[in-house]
Write an enzyme that holds these catalytic residues in place. Sequence first.
Site, PDB file in Angstrom:
ATOM      1  N   THR A   1       0.859  -1.184   0.000  1.00  0.00           N
ATOM      2  CA  THR A   1       0.000   0.000   0.000  1.00  0.00           C
ATOM      3  C   THR A   1       0.894   1.233   0.000  1.00  0.00           C
ATOM      4  O   THR A   1       1.567   1.513   0.997  1.00  0.00           O
ATOM      5  CB  THR A   1      -0.929   0.001   1.228  1.00  0.00           C
ATOM      6  OG1 THR A   1      -1.724  -1.189   1.208  1.00  0.00           O
ATOM      7  CG2 THR A   1      -1.847   1.220   1.204  1.00  0.00           C
TER       8      THR A   1
ATOM      9  N   LYS B   1      -6.778   1.652  -3.375  1.00  0.00           N
ATOM     10  CA  LYS B   1      -6.453   1.067  -2.076  1.00  0.00           C
ATOM     11  C   LYS B   1      -6.504   2.112  -0.962  1.00  0.00           C
ATOM     12  O   LYS B   1      -6.974   1.827   0.146  1.00  0.00           O
ATOM     13  CB  LYS B   1      -5.053   0.432  -2.122  1.00  0.00           C
ATOM     14  CG  LYS B   1      -4.635  -0.251  -0.807  1.00  0.00           C
ATOM     15  CD  LYS B   1      -5.577  -1.385  -0.448  1.00  0.00           C
ATOM     16  CE  LYS B   1      -5.321  -1.955   0.955  1.00  0.00           C
ATOM     17  NZ  LYS B   1      -4.051  -2.637   1.087  1.00  0.00           N
TER      18      LYS B   1
ATOM     19  N   LYS C   1      -0.221   4.757   8.959  1.00  0.00           N
ATOM     20  CA  LYS C   1       0.521   5.137   7.746  1.00  0.00           C
ATOM     21  C   LYS C   1      -0.421   5.325   6.562  1.00  0.00           C
ATOM     22  O   LYS C   1      -0.343   6.320   5.827  1.00  0.00           O
ATOM     23  CB  LYS C   1       1.568   4.058   7.444  1.00  0.00           C
ATOM     24  CG  LYS C   1       2.379   4.267   6.183  1.00  0.00           C
ATOM     25  CD  LYS C   1       1.813   3.555   4.946  1.00  0.00           C
ATOM     26  CE  LYS C   1       1.786   2.058   5.110  1.00  0.00           C
ATOM     27  NZ  LYS C   1       1.325   1.395   3.849  1.00  0.00           N
TER      28      LYS C   1
END
Length: 289
Positions: free
Chosen positions: A97, A172, A240
Site C-alpha cells: 500500500t 487502495k 501510515k
Amino acid sequence: MSDKVAILGLGIMGAGMAQQLLKAGYDVTVWNRSPARAAPLVEAGARQADSPAEAATGASIVIAMVSDNDASRAAWVGPQGALAAMRAGAVAIDCSTLDPHWIDALSADMKAAGIHFVEAPVTGSKVQAESGTLRFFVGSDEESLALARPVLDVLGSGVIHLGPAGSGAVMKLANNYMAGVQVASFAEALALVEAKGLDPRQVADVLRNGAPGSPMVGLMADRMLERNYDPNFFISLMAKDLGYADALLDSVGISSTLATAARARFLDADAAGLGNKDISAVVETLRKA
C-alpha cells in the site's frame, strides 16, 4: 518465461503469498529485512536471498509486499535493490500500500529498464493471503497484466483492473481511508456505551445489524468485545495508510478532517505500544476500564 518468482517482504501478507506459490509448484526465492522470518518458508522449499538483488536475479516475476514508500524504494532501487538485477522483459509486481506519487516514479524507473510493471495492492488480510483468496486492485497496462495474471490467479480470487499504474494505489487508499474511519468511529462508540454502563454486546448487535452496520463493523465488534488483537492488520500500518490517504485527498483539494481525526486515534494507539496489534486494539486507548 521460467517459473522462478521472488518475494520481497515476509510480513503477514508476504509470507502467506510465498506459501501459496510454493504450494502451486513455483520456484520461490524470498528476501526479508529480518532474515529469521524466512525460516518456515525455507523449510517448505523456498530459497533465501541476502538482498533484493540476489532474490531477483534470474526471476521472471518479482513481487514486493512491504510496509511503506521507504521500504518499497529500498527494495526496488536502493543499494542491492531488485530492479538493477532484473532482466529486461521480466515482471515486477508491487502489492504494497503506497503513495501514488511514489508509484509514478517507480513506474518510470521500470519502463526505463524494460521491465513490465504491475502495481497490485490487495484487499484482504492474513486469512486471505494464506488461502489464496486476495483481491488485487491493479494499475497496469494490458500486456504487463497478462504476464502477471497466472501468478495473481494463484494468490487471489479476483483481479480488478482500474487503469494505468497509480490507479491501484488510489483505490487502495480510498478503501483503507473508509475502513480506518469506520474502525475509529466504532471504537469510540463502543467505548462510549461501556463508559455509560450499557451492555456492550447488546449495543454491538444493534449497530452491526442496523443502518451503521458493515462487514468491517461486524469484524471489529467481534474482536473488540473479545479483546482479541492477534494482528491481521497492524495499527502502525493503518496510521501510515491514513496519512497517505490524507495527503492524496489534499492533493485534489479535499481537506479531510475525517482522515486526520481517524489517523490520530491510530497514532495514539501506536504511541501507547499497540502498533503491532490488530487495528481493533485502537479501542483500548479509549476504554475507561
